[in-house]
Design a protein around this motif. Sequence first.
Motif, PDB file in Angstrom:
ATOM      1  N   SER A  99       4.700  11.480  -9.837  1.00 17.94           N
ATOM      2  CA  SER A  99       4.804  11.010  -8.463  1.00 17.94           C
ATOM      3  C   SER A  99       5.131   9.521  -8.430  1.00 17.94           C
ATOM      4  O   SER A  99       5.962   9.071  -7.633  1.00 17.94           O
ATOM      5  N   ARG A 102       8.810   9.055  -9.287  1.00 16.57           N
ATOM      6  CA  ARG A 102       9.662   9.405  -8.146  1.00 16.57           C
ATOM      7  C   ARG A 102       9.600   8.327  -7.056  1.00 16.57           C
ATOM      8  O   ARG A 102      10.630   7.977  -6.463  1.00 16.57           O
ATOM      9  N   THR A 103       8.410   7.794  -6.808  1.00 16.05           N
ATOM     10  CA  THR A 103       8.248   6.765  -5.782  1.00 16.05           C
ATOM     11  C   THR A 103       9.020   5.505  -6.153  1.00 16.05           C
ATOM     12  O   THR A 103       9.732   4.937  -5.314  1.00 16.05           O
ATOM     13  N   MET A 105      11.580   5.224  -8.194  1.00 10.04           N
ATOM     14  CA  MET A 105      13.024   5.491  -8.130  1.00 10.04           C
ATOM     15  C   MET A 105      13.504   5.518  -6.688  1.00 10.04           C
ATOM     16  O   MET A 105      14.569   4.976  -6.361  1.00 10.04           O
ATOM     17  N   LYS A 106      12.726   6.125  -5.814  1.00 11.69           N
ATOM     18  CA  LYS A 106      13.104   6.228  -4.406  1.00 11.69           C
ATOM     19  C   LYS A 106      13.211   4.836  -3.784  1.00 11.69           C
ATOM     20  O   LYS A 106      14.153   4.560  -3.025  1.00 11.69           O
ATOM     21  N   LYS A 107      12.268   3.930  -4.112  1.00  8.97           N
ATOM     22  CA  LYS A 107      12.311   2.568  -3.575  1.00  8.97           C
ATOM     23  C   LYS A 107      13.573   1.853  -4.024  1.00  8.97           C
ATOM     24  O   LYS A 107      14.250   1.190  -3.224  1.00  8.97           O
ATOM     25  N   LEU A 109      16.446   3.192  -5.071  1.00 11.44           N
ATOM     26  CA  LEU A 109      17.644   3.800  -4.491  1.00 11.44           C
ATOM     27  C   LEU A 109      17.799   3.456  -3.013  1.00 11.44           C
ATOM     28  O   LEU A 109      18.920   3.235  -2.536  1.00 11.44           O
ATOM     29  N   GLU A 110      16.684   3.386  -2.283  1.00  7.19           N
ATOM     30  CA  GLU A 110      16.756   2.997  -0.876  1.00  7.19           C
ATOM     31  C   GLU A 110      17.230   1.554  -0.729  1.00  7.19           C
ATOM     32  O   GLU A 110      18.073   1.254   0.132  1.00  7.19           O
ATOM     33  N   GLU A 113      20.896   1.345  -1.417  1.00  4.53           N
ATOM     34  CA  GLU A 113      21.667   1.918  -0.318  1.00  4.53           C
ATOM     35  C   GLU A 113      21.770   0.926   0.840  1.00  4.53           C
ATOM     36  O   GLU A 113      22.833   0.774   1.448  1.00  4.53           O
ATOM     37  N   ARG A 157      17.116   9.422 -15.853  1.00  2.00           N
ATOM     38  CA  ARG A 157      16.669   8.744 -14.635  1.00  2.00           C
ATOM     39  C   ARG A 157      16.959   7.248 -14.679  1.00  2.00           C
ATOM     40  O   ARG A 157      17.357   6.655 -13.675  1.00  2.00           O
TER      41      ARG A 157
END
Length: 183
Positions: A99, A102-103, A105-107, A109-110, A113, A157
């Motif tokens: 988790s 994933r968190t 990586m999400k930060k 990628l956001e 973007e 990743r």
Amino acid sequence: MAGAAIGVVHCLGLPSKFTTLSLHASSSSSCSVPFSSLSFSSNLSQTVFSKGRLSMSIIRGPIHHSIVCDAEPKKKADSAAKRARQAEKRRIYNKARKSEVRTRMKKVLEELEVLKKKPDAQAEEVLPIEKLIAEAYSVIDKAVKVGTLHRNTGARRKSRLARRKKAVEIHHGWYTPAPLVTA
């Protein structure tokens, strides 16, 4: 199995420690095959059923019916119980670590973007994102080190983050890929 075409089955005498278990076809059953009763002797019930539980189920098929009697021990052996506890502890630990990966990586990628969509972005705005990427790399490497993630998954990743960063840099013109040299 004896009694394979049984319509209705009655089970008699199931106290907590029973001496016999008998299965008999009822007189109202529509059996075309003669049914002989099934019995478990007292020596079998004492050794198998006295320390566990008995589950019975009738499986009705298109051609025949089956009776399934299962005897299970009441509790797992000590080593199996310990293995189950350890597996549950590892599952929770690994779930938390995945988790976190994933968190992070999400930060990253956001943020990439947002930077990509920004029309007047400066090259210096990548520096805070590079710190986020370094933190994500660290978390991924730790997950691989302890065995939560496979090393190829970790590499994939990390590569995904690097490629996205490179794509943003190319998009804004901060990085120009070297031309391919043909031999």
